[in-house]
Design an enzyme around this catalytic site. Structure first.
Site, PDB file in Angstrom:
ATOM      1  N   ARG A   1       0.844  -1.203   0.000  1.00  0.00           N
ATOM      2  CA  ARG A   1       0.000   0.000   0.000  1.00  0.00           C
ATOM      3  C   ARG A   1       0.877   1.250   0.000  1.00  0.00           C
ATOM      4  NH1 ARG A   1      -4.770   0.903  -1.553  1.00  0.00           N
ATOM      5  NH2 ARG A   1      -5.695  -0.735  -0.272  1.00  0.00           N
TER       6      ARG A   1
ATOM      7  N   ARG B   1       1.549  -6.893  -9.578  1.00  0.00           N
ATOM      8  CA  ARG B   1       2.107  -6.314  -8.344  1.00  0.00           C
ATOM      9  C   ARG B   1       2.103  -7.307  -7.186  1.00  0.00           C
ATOM     10  NH1 ARG B   1      -2.451  -2.185  -5.782  1.00  0.00           N
ATOM     11  NH2 ARG B   1      -4.238  -3.583  -5.976  1.00  0.00           N
TER      12      ARG B   1
ATOM     13  N   HIS C   1       0.893   3.600 -10.373  1.00  0.00           N
ATOM     14  CA  HIS C   1      -0.130   4.101  -9.436  1.00  0.00           C
ATOM     15  C   HIS C   1       0.533   4.818  -8.256  1.00  0.00           C
ATOM     16  CE1 HIS C   1      -3.389   3.808  -6.472  1.00  0.00           C
ATOM     17  NE2 HIS C   1      -4.167   3.188  -7.297  1.00  0.00           N
TER      18      HIS C   1
ATOM     19  N   GLU D   1      -1.654   9.188 -10.741  1.00  0.00           N
ATOM     20  CA  GLU D   1      -1.280   7.946 -11.411  1.00  0.00           C
ATOM     21  C   GLU D   1      -1.260   8.152 -12.929  1.00  0.00           C
ATOM     22  OE1 GLU D   1      -4.466   6.479  -8.187  1.00  0.00           O
ATOM     23  OE2 GLU D   1      -4.329   5.248  -9.978  1.00  0.00           O
TER      24      GLU D   1
HETATM   25  O1  TA6 Z   1      -6.541   4.524  -8.540  1.00  0.00           O
HETATM   26  C1  TA6 Z   1      -7.614   4.791  -7.671  1.00  0.00           C
HETATM   27  C2  TA6 Z   1      -8.168   3.472  -7.190  1.00  0.00           C
HETATM   28  O2  TA6 Z   1      -8.742   2.765  -8.241  1.00  0.00           O
HETATM   29  C3  TA6 Z   1      -9.152   3.769  -6.065  1.00  0.00           C
HETATM   30  O3  TA6 Z   1     -10.475   3.523  -6.471  1.00  0.00           O
HETATM   31  C4  TA6 Z   1      -8.684   2.860  -4.928  1.00  0.00           C
HETATM   32  O4  TA6 Z   1      -9.358   1.634  -4.990  1.00  0.00           O
HETATM   33  C5  TA6 Z   1      -7.201   2.749  -5.236  1.00  0.00           C
HETATM   34  O5  TA6 Z   1      -7.131   2.644  -6.644  1.00  0.00           O
HETATM   35  C6  TA6 Z   1      -6.476   1.648  -4.510  1.00  0.00           C
HETATM   36  O6  TA6 Z   1      -6.787   0.409  -5.072  1.00  0.00           O
HETATM   37  P1  TA6 Z   1      -6.186  -0.908  -4.343  1.00  0.00           P
HETATM   38  O7  TA6 Z   1      -6.657  -2.056  -5.161  1.00  0.00           O
HETATM   39  O8  TA6 Z   1      -4.689  -0.753  -4.349  1.00  0.00           O
HETATM   40  O9  TA6 Z   1      -6.738  -0.868  -2.953  1.00  0.00           O
END
Ligand code: TA6
Length: 296
Positions: A72, A95, A164, A268
């Site tokens: 994260r 990932r 991201h 991102e």
């Molecule tokens: O990029 C934004 C997003 O799609 C949000 O909606 C949120 O879900 C974030 O990505 C994180 O996604 P993850 O799957 O890493 O929890």
């Protein structure tokens, strides 16, 4: 501010394998201007810090560091799809696996370039054959290049890719984002309703989750708390996402502290949704991002 450069010589570069969080292998990269950490897991950059500056990237204190789990924070490498899919991991499977280090090279200007390759993944069995590599260049700034080659003899690869990036900020209420005025976006908070950006600069006082489309332009994040501008330049990318989970979503994420939304913003860069790619057999898709900072 904790200056991790205190004990480091000011000339030359160095790369060392270390045991990172969760016992995962991590590459520590030192240059005269900066330090970076890159986990083999997900080929994920989790730390980049220029000498005398605050860290560029945010990683949650609650993040998991384990095979099969997403880290994260830092720069998650998203492929071959973006977003949720029924019965599958969010943001693809690349990932979730350890990538293989294939090259380390020093470049002029005291830079280091590392190349990591996605290994065979069981989840890829149902996909056209493809190969993915991620090149990370560490120096006065941080650059990443994600290349995906369609090595299938016959099948076209329908591909979404994204870097991201979670940026560290001093306080989200003192952050402004520029570069998206008049750009169309899909609002993930309203079932991907199509809208057009009017705010310039963009400021933050609630959850934001927007997929901007057909935009090749750079974005700048002004962090007034840390007196810094972060510039996000990209090549061969038409999608930009801006995301901050704010309070309620932060509370719903087990690998994210309730108040960490205050100290991060995701900007991102990739090719998603209407900008998804169709890669013919033998063809390659390459996405580049360059991250730099300057005083604000
Ligand atoms: O990029 C934004 C997003 O799609 C949000 O909606 C949120 O879900 C974030 O990505 C994180 O996604 P993850 O799957 O890493 O929890």
């Amino acid at each position: 501010m904790n200056d991790t450069f205190a004990s480091y010589p000011s000339a030359g570069t160095s790369v060392s394998f270390q045991t990172g969080q969760g016992g995962l292998p991590m590459l520590a990269v030192w240059t005269p201007a900066s330090v970076a950490h890159i986990y083999l897991h997900g080929a994920q950059v989790t730390h980049f810090q220029r000498r005398g500056e605050q860290p560029l990237l945010f990683v949650s204190a609650q993040s998991q560091f384990a095979e099969g789990k997403a880290i994260r924070g830092g720069i998650p490498v998203i492929l071959p799809w973006f977003g949720a899919r029924e019965g599958k991991p969010s943001h693809g499977f690349a990932r979730l696996h350890a990538w293989q280090l294939s090259e380390i090279r020093t470049l002029p200007g005291d830079q280091v370039r590392l190349v990591l390759r996605l290994p065979e993944c069981p989840e890829a069995a149902e996909w056209p054959q493809f190969e993915a590599q991620c090149a990370v260049t560490v120096g006065d700034r941080l650059a990443m290049e994600l290349s995906v080659s369609n090595t299938d003899p016959a099948r076209t690869l329908d591909l979404q890719t994204c870097l991201h990036t979670y940026f560290a900020v001093g306080g989200i209420t003192q952050v402004e984002v520029r570069g998206l005025k008049d750009v169309g976006y899909l609002d993930a908070l309203e079932n991907l309703a199509p809208k057009t950006q009017t705010e310039d600069p963009m400021r933050f006082a609630e959850e934001v989750d927007r997929l901007y489309v057909n935009t090749p332009h750079a974005v700048e994040i002004t962090d007034h708390a840390w007196h810094r501008v972060i510039r996000v330049e990209k090549e061969q990318s038409l999608s930009t996402v801006v995301w901050n989970p704010w309070i309620a979503k932060s509370q719903r994420m087990p690998d994210f502290s309730d108040d960490e939304y205050l100290r991060m913003i995701c900007v991102e860069s990739g090719n998603m949704s209407p900008n998804a790619l169709t890669v013919a057999p033998g063809a390659q898709a390459t996405l580049r991002v360059r991250l730099s900072t300057r005083p604000a």
